[in-house]
Write a protein that holds these residues in place. Structure first.
Motif, PDB file in Angstrom:
ATOM      1  N   MET A   1      30.199  97.659  77.556  1.00 38.65           N
ATOM      2  CA  MET A   1      30.411  97.831  78.986  1.00 38.65           C
ATOM      3  C   MET A   1      30.073  96.554  79.737  1.00 38.65           C
ATOM      4  SD  MET A   1      31.700 100.698  79.525  1.00 38.65           S
ATOM      5  CE  MET A   1      31.530 100.707  81.299  1.00 38.65           C
ATOM      6  N   HIS A   2      30.599  96.436  80.951  1.00 38.80           N
ATOM      7  CA  HIS A   2      30.397  95.245  81.764  1.00 38.80           C
ATOM      8  C   HIS A   2      29.173  95.445  82.664  1.00 38.80           C
ATOM      9  CE1 HIS A   2      34.460  94.631  80.388  1.00 38.80           C
ATOM     10  NE2 HIS A   2      34.875  95.677  81.059  1.00 38.80           N
ATOM     11  N   ASP A   3      28.083  94.745  82.366  1.00 41.02           N
ATOM     12  CA  ASP A   3      26.855  94.930  83.124  1.00 41.02           C
ATOM     13  C   ASP A   3      26.484  93.676  83.912  1.00 41.02           C
ATOM     14  OD1 ASP A   3      26.216  93.315  81.006  1.00 41.02           O
ATOM     15  OD2 ASP A   3      24.491  94.488  80.321  1.00 41.02           O
ATOM     16  N   THR A   4      27.489  92.869  84.246  1.00 39.26           N
ATOM     17  CA  THR A   4      27.266  91.641  85.005  1.00 39.26           C
ATOM     18  C   THR A   4      28.167  91.632  86.227  1.00 39.26           C
ATOM     19  OG1 THR A   4      26.773  90.421  82.967  1.00 39.26           O
ATOM     20  CG2 THR A   4      27.294  89.120  84.925  1.00 39.26           C
ATOM     21  N   ASP A 195      36.991  92.798  89.530  1.00 41.80           N
ATOM     22  CA  ASP A 195      36.463  93.774  90.488  1.00 41.80           C
ATOM     23  C   ASP A 195      34.937  93.844  90.469  1.00 41.80           C
ATOM     24  OD1 ASP A 195      36.141  95.062  88.084  1.00 41.80           O
ATOM     25  OD2 ASP A 195      37.227  96.887  88.641  1.00 41.80           O
ATOM     26  N   HIS A 196      34.303  92.971  89.695  1.00 45.33           N
ATOM     27  CA  HIS A 196      32.852  92.821  89.698  1.00 45.33           C
ATOM     28  C   HIS A 196      32.444  91.523  90.384  1.00 45.33           C
ATOM     29  CE1 HIS A 196      31.813  95.718  86.131  1.00 45.33           C
ATOM     30  NE2 HIS A 196      32.677  96.250  86.984  1.00 45.33           N
ATOM     31  N   MET A 197      33.348  90.936  91.161  1.00 43.05           N
ATOM     32  CA  MET A 197      33.081  89.649  91.792  1.00 43.05           C
ATOM     33  C   MET A 197      33.115  89.734  93.309  1.00 43.05           C
ATOM     34  SD  MET A 197      35.294  86.882  89.602  1.00 43.05           S
ATOM     35  CE  MET A 197      35.470  87.029  87.818  1.00 43.05           C
ATOM     36  N   ILE A 198      32.297  88.888  93.918  1.00 38.06           N
ATOM     37  CA  ILE A 198      32.304  88.628  95.354  1.00 38.06           C
ATOM     38  C   ILE A 198      32.611  87.148  95.521  1.00 38.06           C
ATOM     39  CG2 ILE A 198      30.907  88.574  97.462  1.00 38.06           C
ATOM     40  CD1 ILE A 198      29.105  90.736  96.036  1.00 38.06           C
ATOM     41  N   PHE A 199      33.531  86.823  96.421  1.00 38.94           N
ATOM     42  CA  PHE A 199      33.813  85.413  96.683  1.00 38.94           C
ATOM     43  C   PHE A 199      33.588  85.125  98.159  1.00 38.94           C
ATOM     44  CE2 PHE A 199      36.325  81.773  97.940  1.00 38.94           C
ATOM     45  CZ  PHE A 199      36.017  80.846  96.958  1.00 38.94           C
ATOM     46  N   VAL A 200      32.825  84.074  98.441  1.00 36.61           N
ATOM     47  CA  VAL A 200      32.499  83.686  99.810  1.00 36.61           C
ATOM     48  C   VAL A 200      33.056  82.287 100.068  1.00 36.61           C
ATOM     49  CG1 VAL A 200      30.678  83.433 101.529  1.00 36.61           C
ATOM     50  CG2 VAL A 200      30.337  84.979  99.575  1.00 36.61           C
ATOM     51  N   GLY A 201      33.941  82.171 101.060  1.00 30.12           N
ATOM     52  CA  GLY A 201      34.533  80.875 101.364  1.00 30.12           C
ATOM     53  C   GLY A 201      34.895  80.750 102.823  1.00 30.12           C
ATOM     54  N   ASP A 202      35.331  79.551 103.204  1.00 28.28           N
ATOM     55  CA  ASP A 202      35.586  79.309 104.629  1.00 28.28           C
ATOM     56  C   ASP A 202      36.932  78.673 104.931  1.00 28.28           C
ATOM     57  OD1 ASP A 202      35.180  76.125 105.621  1.00 28.28           O
ATOM     58  OD2 ASP A 202      34.579  76.612 103.583  1.00 28.28           O
ATOM     59  N   GLU A 271      26.043  99.587  92.002  1.00 25.55           N
ATOM     60  CA  GLU A 271      26.188 101.033  91.837  1.00 25.55           C
ATOM     61  C   GLU A 271      27.483 101.372  91.107  1.00 25.55           C
ATOM     62  OE1 GLU A 271      25.801 102.320  95.857  1.00 25.55           O
ATOM     63  OE2 GLU A 271      23.590 102.248  95.835  1.00 25.55           O
ATOM     64  N   ARG A 272      28.541 100.583  91.361  1.00 27.00           N
ATOM     65  CA  ARG A 272      29.800 100.803  90.647  1.00 27.00           C
ATOM     66  C   ARG A 272      29.613 100.578  89.149  1.00 27.00           C
ATOM     67  NH1 ARG A 272      34.790  96.971  92.147  1.00 27.00           N
ATOM     68  NH2 ARG A 272      34.479  97.982  94.170  1.00 27.00           N
ATOM     69  N   VAL A 273      28.863  99.532  88.791  1.00 26.14           N
ATOM     70  CA  VAL A 273      28.615  99.243  87.383  1.00 26.14           C
ATOM     71  C   VAL A 273      27.801 100.359  86.763  1.00 26.14           C
ATOM     72  CG1 VAL A 273      27.396  97.689  85.801  1.00 26.14           C
ATOM     73  CG2 VAL A 273      28.796  96.743  87.641  1.00 26.14           C
ATOM     74  N   ALA A 274      26.774 100.843  87.469  1.00 26.29           N
ATOM     75  CA  ALA A 274      25.952 101.923  86.944  1.00 26.29           C
ATOM     76  C   ALA A 274      26.763 103.200  86.730  1.00 26.29           C
ATOM     77  CB  ALA A 274      24.776 102.189  87.899  1.00 26.29           C
ATOM     78  N   LEU A 275      27.640 103.508  87.679  1.00 26.37           N
ATOM     79  CA  LEU A 275      28.477 104.700  87.574  1.00 26.37           C
ATOM     80  C   LEU A 275      29.441 104.581  86.404  1.00 26.37           C
ATOM     81  CD1 LEU A 275      29.396 107.415  88.708  1.00 26.37           C
ATOM     82  CD2 LEU A 275      30.949 106.169  90.225  1.00 26.37           C
ATOM     83  N   SER A 276      30.004 103.385  86.220  1.00 24.57           N
ATOM     84  CA  SER A 276      30.925 103.170  85.099  1.00 24.57           C
ATOM     85  C   SER A 276      30.215 103.358  83.766  1.00 24.57           C
ATOM     86  CB  SER A 276      31.517 101.750  85.179  1.00 24.57           C
ATOM     87  OG  SER A 276      32.303 101.601  86.329  1.00 24.57           O
ATOM     88  N   ALA A 277      28.976 102.861  83.682  1.00 24.10           N
ATOM     89  CA  ALA A 277      28.209 103.004  82.449  1.00 24.10           C
ATOM     90  C   ALA A 277      27.909 104.474  82.174  1.00 24.10           C
ATOM     91  CB  ALA A 277      26.916 102.206  82.545  1.00 24.10           C
ATOM     92  N   HIS A 278      27.567 105.225  83.227  1.00 23.91           N
ATOM     93  CA  HIS A 278      27.269 106.652  83.057  1.00 23.91           C
ATOM     94  C   HIS A 278      28.517 107.411  82.606  1.00 23.91           C
ATOM     95  CE1 HIS A 278      25.363 110.526  83.785  1.00 23.91           C
ATOM     96  NE2 HIS A 278      26.441 110.888  84.471  1.00 23.91           N
ATOM     97  N   THR A 279      29.655 107.085  83.231  1.00 28.24           N
ATOM     98  CA  THR A 279      30.909 107.743  82.865  1.00 28.24           C
ATOM     99  C   THR A 279      31.289 107.427  81.433  1.00 28.24           C
ATOM    100  OG1 THR A 279      31.658 107.595  85.179  1.00 28.24           O
ATOM    101  CG2 THR A 279      33.341 107.990  83.491  1.00 28.24           C
ATOM    102  N   TYR A 280      31.083 106.152  81.051  1.00 30.58           N
ATOM    103  CA  TYR A 280      31.427 105.707  79.696  1.00 30.58           C
ATOM    104  C   TYR A 280      30.583 106.470  78.652  1.00 30.58           C
ATOM    105  CZ  TYR A 280      32.092 102.526  75.745  1.00 30.58           C
ATOM    106  OH  TYR A 280      32.378 101.970  74.512  1.00 30.58           O
ATOM    107  N   LYS A 281      29.279 106.623  78.944  1.00 22.61           N
ATOM    108  CA  LYS A 281      28.400 107.312  78.004  1.00 22.61           C
ATOM    109  C   LYS A 281      28.688 108.819  77.960  1.00 22.61           C
ATOM    110  CE  LYS A 281      24.534 104.079  78.400  1.00 22.61           C
ATOM    111  NZ  LYS A 281      23.135 103.903  78.885  1.00 22.61           N
TER     112      LYS A 281
END
Length: 282
Positions: A1-4, A195-202, A271-281
């Protein structure tokens, strides 16, 4: 699973006042408006791209004697003293604390993808916060003087490095291997999906990253420098054209709108990552 999850920043005018302009000012170019609008801007009519245009004009200024030689030492010295936007020094610990509270198993990484100069950015006092810094680079002659751009990072070049993060192509093992980014990796083997990324730019060079993350359910965040009102219209276009859904002043102090939004964004992804891990398990 993706935990990063990854928070990716542009640098100049995003985390700090423009470090390239600061270097030029320190080197003796007083009329920065003329340098950017007339000297660099005049090359656009000849079909130059903005980033190689400014690098060429910087090197030309040094070779003509208008400023001193551009060296790794002079760039690093400036980077170490370059100012940052308010609150940037403490931002990373705040975001780490948010991620840990929301999901103790989560790994939070920070990156920079910038059109600025790597030898400056790697010497700033926050450089140690980043897993990787990708930026424009210079080639130096035997005397140590910059003579040619070695790497240009601009527009869709920036998205290339989002794919490096997505595929886990970071660190010294992937230096000097420019074709590795084309490696095909299934979603199950992506350390940091888009979908696990945030990008901040100007700026305009950040638009491809804004668009890529918005299309893939990541979180693009646009910022603007409150001290440069002439740029506000350009920043607002990111919202009006649908590039991003939010725009904030580049004030990272605790309790500011931008700091609060980044905390909410990190918490949401954690929280999205945690939910995905719970669903996966499950």
């Amino acid at each position: 699973m993706h935990d990063t999850i990854a928070v990716v920043f542009d640098f100049d005018d995003t985390l700090a006042p423009d470090t390239t302009s600061g270097y030029l000012r320190k080197s003796g170019i007083d009329d920065l408006s003329r340098f950017w609008k007339e000297e660099v801007g005049s090359l656009y009519a000849e079909d130059w791209d903005p980033v190689p245009a400014y690098l060429y004009k910087m090197i030309e200024a040094a070779q003509s004697g208008r400023i001193g030689p551009i060296t790794q030492e002079s760039l690093s010295t400036w980077g170490a003293e370059a100012p940052l936007h308010a609150g940037v020094d403490t931002l990373f610990d705040r975001l780490r604390a948010t991620a840990k509270k929301a999901n103790p198993r989560l790994r939070l990484e920070f990156y920079v993808i910038s059109s600025g100069l790597g030898d400056v950015l790697r010497s700033t006092r926050i450089a140690h916060e980043f897993t990787e810094i990708w930026a424009s680079e210079l080639h130096y002659d035997p005397a140590g003087h910059a003579i040619f751009p070695k790497r240009v990072v601009s527009f869709t070049d920036k998205t290339r490095y989002l794919f490096h993060i997505q595929k886990g192509l970071t660190g010294t093992a992937f230096r000097g291997k420019p074709f590795e980014v084309n490696r095909k990796v299934s979603r199950d083997h992506q350390p940091v999906p888009l979908d696990h990324m945030i990008f901040v730019g100007d700026g305009y060079t950040d638009i491809p990253c804004f668009s890529l993350l918005k299309q893939n359910e990541g979180i693009p965040i646009a910022v603007y420098d409150p001290h440069h009102e002439e740029r506000w219209g350009n920043a607002f276009r990111f919202v009006s054209e649908g590039r991003v859904s939010n725009l904030h002043s580049a004030n990272y102090l605790e309790g500011s709108d931008l700091s609060n939004f980044l905390i909410m964004a990190v918490r949401s992804l954690a929280e999205r990552v945690a939910l995905s891990a719970h669903t996966y398990k499950g």
